[in-house]
Design a protein around this motif. Structure first.
Motif, PDB file in Angstrom:
ATOM      1  N   ALA A 297     -46.414 -42.206  -7.345  1.00  0.00           N
ATOM      2  CA  ALA A 297     -45.012 -41.942  -7.042  1.00  0.00           C
ATOM      3  C   ALA A 297     -44.558 -40.686  -7.774  1.00  0.00           C
ATOM      4  O   ALA A 297     -44.907 -40.472  -8.945  1.00  0.00           O
ATOM      5  CB  ALA A 297     -44.151 -43.133  -7.453  1.00  0.00           C
ATOM      6  N   ALA A 298     -43.804 -39.864  -7.087  1.00  0.00           N
ATOM      7  CA  ALA A 298     -43.320 -38.574  -7.579  1.00  0.00           C
ATOM      8  C   ALA A 298     -44.425 -37.531  -7.668  1.00  0.00           C
ATOM      9  O   ALA A 298     -44.224 -36.460  -8.238  1.00  0.00           O
ATOM     10  CB  ALA A 298     -42.606 -38.701  -8.922  1.00  0.00           C
ATOM     11  N   GLY A 299     -45.599 -37.822  -7.104  1.00  0.00           N
ATOM     12  CA  GLY A 299     -46.678 -36.849  -7.067  1.00  0.00           C
ATOM     13  C   GLY A 299     -46.496 -35.853  -5.932  1.00  0.00           C
ATOM     14  O   GLY A 299     -45.576 -35.952  -5.111  1.00  0.00           O
ATOM     15  N   ARG A 300     -47.393 -34.882  -5.892  1.00  0.00           N
ATOM     16  CA  ARG A 300     -47.319 -33.834  -4.879  1.00  0.00           C
ATOM     17  C   ARG A 300     -48.590 -33.816  -4.045  1.00  0.00           C
ATOM     18  O   ARG A 300     -49.674 -34.140  -4.546  1.00  0.00           O
ATOM     19  CB  ARG A 300     -47.115 -32.462  -5.533  1.00  0.00           C
ATOM     20  CG  ARG A 300     -45.759 -32.312  -6.215  1.00  0.00           C
ATOM     21  CD  ARG A 300     -45.665 -30.992  -6.962  1.00  0.00           C
ATOM     22  NE  ARG A 300     -44.335 -30.815  -7.535  1.00  0.00           N
ATOM     23  CZ  ARG A 300     -43.384 -30.057  -6.977  1.00  0.00           C
ATOM     24  NH1 ARG A 300     -43.630 -29.414  -5.846  1.00  0.00           N
ATOM     25  NH2 ARG A 300     -42.204 -29.954  -7.554  1.00  0.00           N
ATOM     26  N   VAL A 301     -48.443 -33.398  -2.793  1.00  0.00           N
ATOM     27  CA  VAL A 301     -49.572 -33.292  -1.877  1.00  0.00           C
ATOM     28  C   VAL A 301     -49.594 -31.887  -1.293  1.00  0.00           C
ATOM     29  O   VAL A 301     -48.624 -31.457  -0.653  1.00  0.00           O
ATOM     30  CB  VAL A 301     -49.464 -34.333  -0.738  1.00  0.00           C
ATOM     31  CG1 VAL A 301     -50.638 -34.184   0.228  1.00  0.00           C
ATOM     32  CG2 VAL A 301     -49.418 -35.745  -1.305  1.00  0.00           C
ATOM     33  N   GLY A 302     -50.678 -31.161  -1.535  1.00  0.00           N
ATOM     34  CA  GLY A 302     -50.877 -29.843  -0.929  1.00  0.00           C
ATOM     35  C   GLY A 302     -51.637 -30.004   0.376  1.00  0.00           C
ATOM     36  O   GLY A 302     -52.605 -30.765   0.447  1.00  0.00           O
ATOM     37  N   ILE A 303     -51.209 -29.278   1.414  1.00  0.00           N
ATOM     38  CA  ILE A 303     -51.823 -29.444   2.737  1.00  0.00           C
ATOM     39  C   ILE A 303     -52.229 -28.076   3.302  1.00  0.00           C
ATOM     40  O   ILE A 303     -51.619 -27.564   4.256  1.00  0.00           O
ATOM     41  CB  ILE A 303     -50.863 -30.174   3.710  1.00  0.00           C
ATOM     42  CG1 ILE A 303     -50.296 -31.440   3.039  1.00  0.00           C
ATOM     43  CG2 ILE A 303     -51.584 -30.553   5.012  1.00  0.00           C
ATOM     44  CD1 ILE A 303     -49.242 -32.160   3.863  1.00  0.00           C
ATOM     45  N   PRO A 304     -53.272 -27.455   2.725  1.00  0.00           N
ATOM     46  CA  PRO A 304     -53.776 -26.222   3.335  1.00  0.00           C
ATOM     47  C   PRO A 304     -54.654 -26.472   4.549  1.00  0.00           C
ATOM     48  O   PRO A 304     -54.949 -25.541   5.299  1.00  0.00           O
ATOM     49  CB  PRO A 304     -54.581 -25.585   2.195  1.00  0.00           C
ATOM     50  CG  PRO A 304     -55.059 -26.746   1.386  1.00  0.00           C
ATOM     51  CD  PRO A 304     -53.947 -27.761   1.462  1.00  0.00           C
ATOM     52  N   GLY A 305     -55.098 -27.727   4.761  1.00  0.00           N
ATOM     53  CA  GLY A 305     -55.871 -28.060   5.954  1.00  0.00           C
ATOM     54  C   GLY A 305     -55.073 -27.738   7.208  1.00  0.00           C
ATOM     55  O   GLY A 305     -53.859 -27.949   7.263  1.00  0.00           O
ATOM     56  N   LEU A 306     -55.770 -27.242   8.234  1.00  0.00           N
ATOM     57  CA  LEU A 306     -55.099 -26.737   9.432  1.00  0.00           C
ATOM     58  C   LEU A 306     -54.639 -27.858  10.354  1.00  0.00           C
ATOM     59  O   LEU A 306     -55.411 -28.764  10.688  1.00  0.00           O
ATOM     60  CB  LEU A 306     -56.068 -25.820  10.196  1.00  0.00           C
ATOM     61  CG  LEU A 306     -55.572 -25.263  11.526  1.00  0.00           C
ATOM     62  CD1 LEU A 306     -54.410 -24.310  11.322  1.00  0.00           C
ATOM     63  CD2 LEU A 306     -56.710 -24.564  12.268  1.00  0.00           C
ATOM     64  N   TYR A 307     -53.392 -27.775  10.792  1.00  0.00           N
ATOM     65  CA  TYR A 307     -52.850 -28.624  11.848  1.00  0.00           C
ATOM     66  C   TYR A 307     -52.267 -27.714  12.925  1.00  0.00           C
ATOM     67  O   TYR A 307     -51.664 -26.688  12.605  1.00  0.00           O
ATOM     68  CB  TYR A 307     -51.799 -29.599  11.296  1.00  0.00           C
ATOM     69  CG  TYR A 307     -52.437 -30.665  10.439  1.00  0.00           C
ATOM     70  CD1 TYR A 307     -52.881 -31.855  10.989  1.00  0.00           C
ATOM     71  CD2 TYR A 307     -52.663 -30.439   9.073  1.00  0.00           C
ATOM     72  CE1 TYR A 307     -53.510 -32.814  10.215  1.00  0.00           C
ATOM     73  CE2 TYR A 307     -53.289 -31.396   8.288  1.00  0.00           C
ATOM     74  CZ  TYR A 307     -53.715 -32.580   8.864  1.00  0.00           C
ATOM     75  OH  TYR A 307     -54.355 -33.524   8.093  1.00  0.00           O
ATOM     76  N   VAL A 308     -52.478 -28.085  14.202  1.00  0.00           N
ATOM     77  CA  VAL A 308     -52.143 -27.185  15.298  1.00  0.00           C
ATOM     78  C   VAL A 308     -51.114 -27.816  16.232  1.00  0.00           C
ATOM     79  O   VAL A 308     -50.932 -29.038  16.259  1.00  0.00           O
ATOM     80  CB  VAL A 308     -53.401 -26.800  16.103  1.00  0.00           C
ATOM     81  CG1 VAL A 308     -54.370 -26.007  15.243  1.00  0.00           C
ATOM     82  CG2 VAL A 308     -54.094 -28.047  16.671  1.00  0.00           C
ATOM     83  N   THR A 309     -50.462 -26.957  17.008  1.00  0.00           N
ATOM     84  CA  THR A 309     -49.506 -27.427  18.011  1.00  0.00           C
ATOM     85  C   THR A 309     -50.147 -27.578  19.386  1.00  0.00           C
ATOM     86  O   THR A 309     -49.527 -28.117  20.298  1.00  0.00           O
ATOM     87  CB  THR A 309     -48.323 -26.456  18.117  1.00  0.00           C
ATOM     88  OG1 THR A 309     -48.821 -25.143  18.401  1.00  0.00           O
ATOM     89  CG2 THR A 309     -47.545 -26.418  16.817  1.00  0.00           C
TER      90      THR A 309
END
Length: 405
Positions: A297-309
């Motif tokens: 809880a109160a942690g952070r998540v980095g999302i450099p993995g690619l997501y596309v439209t």
């Protein structure tokens, strides 16, 4: 007379070829004869195959046939436009994969991944990538770069030093800053416990960045045993997700508690389920949901993995437009902070360059860089697609023989 040019071209799903192509000029016919008086032409010394390229080559995007690939470029300046003041012919430079003007609001605020002026379709551009402005890619012998004074990072060392460290320096254009961005935005700092999803090159770069930032424990999860072995080789704890479906339990085996301080998604939209049964099926929201479950809880998540439209090969209709079954309520309840999008490479590349030049990090070794000639690029794409535990570096002019890690 200008030298001949050759480059890697996307042909159709599962196939690339190395073809002759025009030598670049500072007049772009494909952009209504736009004149890049602020641009430069580079002799490409190193250019890498990226997992993002593989998404296109697998047919998982709307990339057009004939697209010249490649957005990870290190090169030598051989020509500059008349408005270029500070970059000089002969400089060896790293090219951020983000193409940015340096003039718009986003660039001035440091958001170079979403420059407003280099892509008529939307904010953000890159070399050789689908929907990113139509710029030619750098998996070639020569490439043109706009806004040279702004975009190019000159490497401040003598040529012998640069060439000896070129494999490490080649990681500055994308994966090292991208991995660092994932770790930094996840709040990794001295004493952090971190989970990194994915042991591909970006995941390995992220794990390297976590240690550089002072993490106490870095746990890497993947289904590829060779890539997990590579992560283990420089001090990471590992989780084989093809054998273990409960990530929290595996984290508890390592830490004595089922949660980490920070987590980073280095997988993206082609994620598969966890465990012996789930690992055979594509479940694009699996990683994001597991990270919310495994981050305190109160942690952070980095999302450099690619997501596309746009994903023509998605498992269901919603995923084809980037709509995934994410448990946002869980993330909200745990007060998580998420950071998504392209890494703004300029925010980190100079600092990481200094860490390389002064032997504080061995990024090429950690990602298991492997040099191959430009003409072997199709073989490199095939091996990478099979899960080879390498970061493939193309050598267009045969000048990487002296590089080491």
């Amino acid at each position: 007379m200008a030298d001949t040019n050759r480059g890697v071209v996307y042909v159709e799903p599962g196939r690339v070829s190395v073809e002759d192509m025009p030598y670049p000029t500072l007049v772009l016919e494909e952009q209504n004869n736009r004149r890049l008086q602020h641009g430069a032409i580079l002799k490409v010394l190193a250019t890498n195959i990226c997992g993002s390229d593989q998404h296109m080559v697998r047919g998982r995007t709307t990339a057009p046939a004939g697209l010249t690939l490649g957005h990870e470029i290190t090169g030598e300046v051989i020509e500059t436009g008349e408005d270029v003041e500070f970059i000089k012919v002969g400089d060896i430079v790293s090219v951020p994969f983000n193409i940015a003007c340096g003039r718009c609001r986003n660039c001035k605020e440091g958001h170079t991944g979403v420059c407003e002026n280099v892509n008529p379709a939307r904010a953000g551009a890159a070399y050789g990538y689908v929907d990113m402005g139509g710029w030619h890619g750098g998996q070639a012998r020569y490439v043109v770069v706009p806004y040279a004074d702004w975009n190019l990072l000159k490497i401040p060392a003598d040529r012998d030093t640069v060439m000896a460290k070129l494999l490490d320096l080649a990681m500055l254009s994308d994966i090292f800053p991208t991995g660092y961005h994932g770790a930094y935005t996840a709040g990794v700092t001295t004493g952090s416990t971190v989970y990194v999803a994915g042991a591909g090159p970006v995941g390995l770069a992220c794990a390297t960045a976590c240690f550089l930032l002072g993490a106490a424990v870095v746990i890497v999860g993947d289904m590829n045993k060779d890539r997990l072995a590579q992560a283990s080789s420089f001090g990471c704890e590992i989780v084989d997700l093809s054998a273990h479906g409960n990530l929290a339990e595996e984290i508890e085996h390592v830490l004595g508690m089922p949660e980490v301080d920070a987590a980073v998604d280095c997988v993206g939209f082609e994620a598969r389920g966890h465990g012996p049964e789930g690992s055979t099926t594509e479940q694009p929201a699996t990683v994001l949901n597991s990270l919310m479950d495994a981050t305190r809880a109160a942690g952070r998540v980095g999302i450099p993995g690619l997501y596309v439209t746009g994903d023509p090969g998605a498992a269901d209709e919603k995923a084809k437009e980037g709509t995934l079954g994410i448990r946002i309520g869980l993330g909200w309840a745990k007060s998580h902070v998420f950071t998504t999008g392209q890494c703004p490479v300029m925010r980190y590349n100079r600092q990481l360059m200094m860490a390389i030049l002064h032997d504080r990090v061995q990024i090429a070794r950690n990602v298991n860089a492997l040099v191959i000639p430009l003409d072997q690029a199709p073989h490199g794409y095939e091996e990478f697609d099979r899960g080879a535990a390498h970061k493939y570096v193309l050598d267009p002019h045969g000048e990487l023989a002296g590089a080491r890690f």
